[in-house]
Design an enzyme around this catalytic site. Structure first.
Site, PDB file in Angstrom:
ATOM      1  N   GLU A  65       0.801  -1.256   0.214  1.00  0.00           N
ATOM      2  CA  GLU A  65      -0.003   0.018   0.000  1.00  0.00           C
ATOM      3  C   GLU A  65       0.793   1.286   0.056  1.00  0.00           C
ATOM      4  OE1 GLU A  65      -3.157   0.395   3.041  1.00  0.00           O
ATOM      5  OE2 GLU A  65      -3.704  -1.709   3.195  1.00  0.00           O
TER       6      GLU A  65
HETATM    7  P1  P53 Z   1      -7.867   5.566   4.415  1.00  0.00           P
HETATM    8  C1  P53 Z   1      -3.397   4.678   9.313  1.00  0.00           C
HETATM    9  C2  P53 Z   1      -1.988   4.743   8.653  1.00  0.00           C
HETATM   10  C3  P53 Z   1      -1.847   4.016   7.632  1.00  0.00           C
HETATM   11  C4  P53 Z   1      -2.666   3.551   6.865  1.00  0.00           C
HETATM   12  O1  P53 Z   1      -6.529   4.768   4.449  1.00  0.00           O
HETATM   13  C5  P53 Z   1      -3.869   3.201   7.547  1.00  0.00           C
HETATM   14  C6  P53 Z   1      -4.023   3.796   8.371  1.00  0.00           C
HETATM   15  C7  P53 Z   1      -5.450   3.407   9.020  1.00  0.00           C
HETATM   16  O2  P53 Z   1      -5.503   2.104   9.749  1.00  0.00           O
HETATM   17  O3  P53 Z   1      -4.723   2.277   6.793  1.00  0.00           O
HETATM   18  C8  P53 Z   1      -4.334   1.714   5.489  1.00  0.00           C
HETATM   19  O4  P53 Z   1      -8.686   4.717   3.495  1.00  0.00           O
HETATM   20  C9  P53 Z   1      -5.523   0.181   5.457  1.00  0.00           C
HETATM   21  C10 P53 Z   1      -6.499   0.641   4.423  1.00  0.00           C
HETATM   22  C11 P53 Z   1      -6.831   1.755   4.199  1.00  0.00           C
HETATM   23  C12 P53 Z   1      -5.706   2.836   3.883  1.00  0.00           C
HETATM   24  O5  P53 Z   1      -4.736   2.730   4.719  1.00  0.00           O
HETATM   25  O6  P53 Z   1      -8.566   5.861   5.812  1.00  0.00           O
HETATM   26  O7  P53 Z   1      -4.733  -0.510   5.206  1.00  0.00           O
HETATM   27  O8  P53 Z   1      -7.647  -0.439   4.443  1.00  0.00           O
HETATM   28  O9  P53 Z   1      -8.034   2.141   3.386  1.00  0.00           O
HETATM   29  C13 P53 Z   1      -6.043   4.242   3.637  1.00  0.00           C
HETATM   30  O10 P53 Z   1      -7.387   6.719   3.720  1.00  0.00           O
END
Ligand code: P53
Length: 467
Positions: A365
């Site tokens: 990610e």
């Molecule tokens: P959204 C915090 C820090 C880095 C990644 O997040 C995080 C988080 C929150 O736990 O989550 C991941 O959609 C996660 C995905 C998520 C994505 O980051 O809030 O693995 O499910 O969608 C982005 O912008």
């Protein structure tokens, strides 16, 4: 000087999670998961966790972007992008709707068979997370989530069923998505989604958290061993939310404090990659008088069930001051949601993790959540997203070609727009593919290519040379 490049078999792709894209929350025999009781929120407005699905409340994950019905169309677009792999998760509740059944739900198993076949048709390798914030709600209501050791057995049953079923279709697996989020036990959403536990409801939240973690470490090790038994070709990794925390200054206390804060992350990979609890955690338990229940054989199990690779998310870095704790880094800018943009931090993270564990890494990610504007002619000019990704990919390539990091692949988050995890918004978008769906629930779900679509297509086609 010889120009070094990424390996030919580098896994370029994109990532999502079942609950953020699929929708169809009660279709095909699926049971409710913890995500199905999260209402919509916004930046600064927490998502509400309701005990069950309450009529009249808005639950964005129920519909999401309806990948459940659109997956053929979407995978065709992934193929057009040139994806070598696609990361998603299996919704546990499609396979075991309540979580504690003895027999799986065939209709759910069939859905993933069909979806994986569609990917394989285009030579796209599925990369699958077993538990991405979507455990069965019933296991929370009936057993108290992962506070109960019985949930280990339910999880392992689920893992074994899907390993057996997809052993010739899926090679790359991960156990728990961002398992370390719940270390931040003060935020209800994190504990609830990682483990079905709101830690602040417990008398001793931290002790409860460590107990929950122990159960998940055991479950992860058992899953690793099961996968090896079922098909030794399969590789099971762990998954860490990696945000490096820098010392705010070179003041020794700031440096020490950064090291301490980083242990809150490394604890997870120390156990899952090395196979034993690090000394700093054992001392923490001793100091606080925590008793973590373990069964005979657990220690050996952790040693035997270490992960084959380390998957991680990288969005941002942070800074820390000894006296003030986490603090904004004045040298970097932030997104509209306050996430600090730091491409160099990705190279730093890759080096830190590789030198600590010396096992393959996978960036599963990375990405830029932003508001997108659709122009009158339908185009979406997301140059800010291209800039973010380009800068991160450049640093990633340095980590491989200069630092020698063994990196398996790169799957930017939300390759197709989906429901934000932290806010429940649609308007926090990450995709190369736009989905016409809005925070108020309106929109016809149609898909379109953003400017970043053609750009990323070129990146993949040139194996990272054309940025
Ligand atoms: P959204 C915090 C820090 C880095 C990644 O997040 C995080 C988080 C929150 O736990 O989550 C991941 O959609 C996660 C995905 C998520 C994505 O980051 O809030 O693995 O499910 O969608 C982005 O912008």
């Amino acid at each position: 000087m010889k120009e070094l490049t990424l390996p030919k078999d580098f896994l370029w792709g994109g990532a999502v999670a079942a609950h953020q894209v699929e929708g169809g929350w009660n279709k095909g025999g699926k049971g409710p998961s913890v995500c199905d009781v999260l209402t919509g929120g916004a930046h600064g407005v927490s998502r509400e966790i309701t005990e069950q699905v309450v009529a009249g409340k808005y639950y964005p994950n129920h519909e999401a972007v309806d990948f459940y019905s659109h997956y053929k169309e979407d995978i065709k677009l992934f193929a057009e992008l040139g994806f070598k792999c696609f990361r998603t998760s299996i919704a546990w509740t499609r396979i075991f709707p309540q979580g504690d059944e003895l027999q799986p739900n065939e209709e759910g198993l069939q859905f993933y068979d069909d979806m994986f076949d569609e990917l394989l048709k285009y030579n796209i390798e599925p990369v699958i997370t077993l538990s991405h914030f979507e455990m069965p709600l019933h296991l929370v209501q009936q057993y108290g989530g992962w506070t109960s050791r019985r949930v280990v057995d339910f999880f392992v049953r689920f893992a074994e069923v899907v390993f057996e079923r997809y052993k010739n279709k899926v090679k790359y697996w991960m156990t728990f998505n961002e398992i370390n989020n719940q270390r931040n036990w003060r935020v209800p959403l994190f504990g609830y989604c990682c483990s079905g536990v709101v830690f602040t409801d417990h008398d001793n939240p931290q002790e409860t958290m460590y107990q929950v973690l122990h159960h998940q470490f055991v479950a992860s090790a058992l899953a690793v061993k099961a996968a090896r038994r079922i098909n030794p070709e399969m590789q099971v990794g762990c998954m860490l939310a990696m945000s490096p925390v820098y010392p705010f200054s070179c003041k020794p206390e700031d440096v020490m404090s950064a090291q301490e804060v980083m242990r809150e992350r490394y604890l997870f990979t120390d156990v899952q990659m090395r196979g034993y609890y690090p000394s700093y955690v054992l001392k923490e338990w001793e100091h606080h008088g925590f008793t973590i229940n373990m069964e005979a054989g657990d220690e050996q199990l952790l040693r035997e069930g270490t992960c084959a690779y380390l998957g991680f998310s990288y969005y941002m870095s942070n800074a820390v001051k000894a006296e003030e704790g986490k603090i904004a880094n004045p040298h970097v800018k932030a997104s509209d949601w306050g996430w600090q943009i730091d491409p160099v931090g990705l190279r730093y993270a890759l080096c830190e993790l590789y030198e600590r564990y010396q096992k393959p890494l996978f960036i599963v990610e990375n990405g830029f959540g932003a508001y997108d504007k659709v122009e009158d002619d339908g185009s979406i000019n997301d140059d800010y997203r291209i800039d973010y990704l380009r800068a991160h990919i450049k640093e990633m390539i340095k980590a491989v070609t200069v630092d020698g990091v063994d990196l398996m692949g790169y799957t930017p988050w939300g390759c197709i727009d989906c429901v934000s995890f932290t806010t429940g918004q649609y308007s926090k978008r990450y995709g190369f593919i736009y989905v016409n769906k809005h925070d108020d629930g309106t929109g016809d779900m149609s898909r379109s290519r953003k400017k970043s679509f053609a750009w990323y297509q070129g990146v993949i086609a040139s194996n990272g040379e054309s940025l």
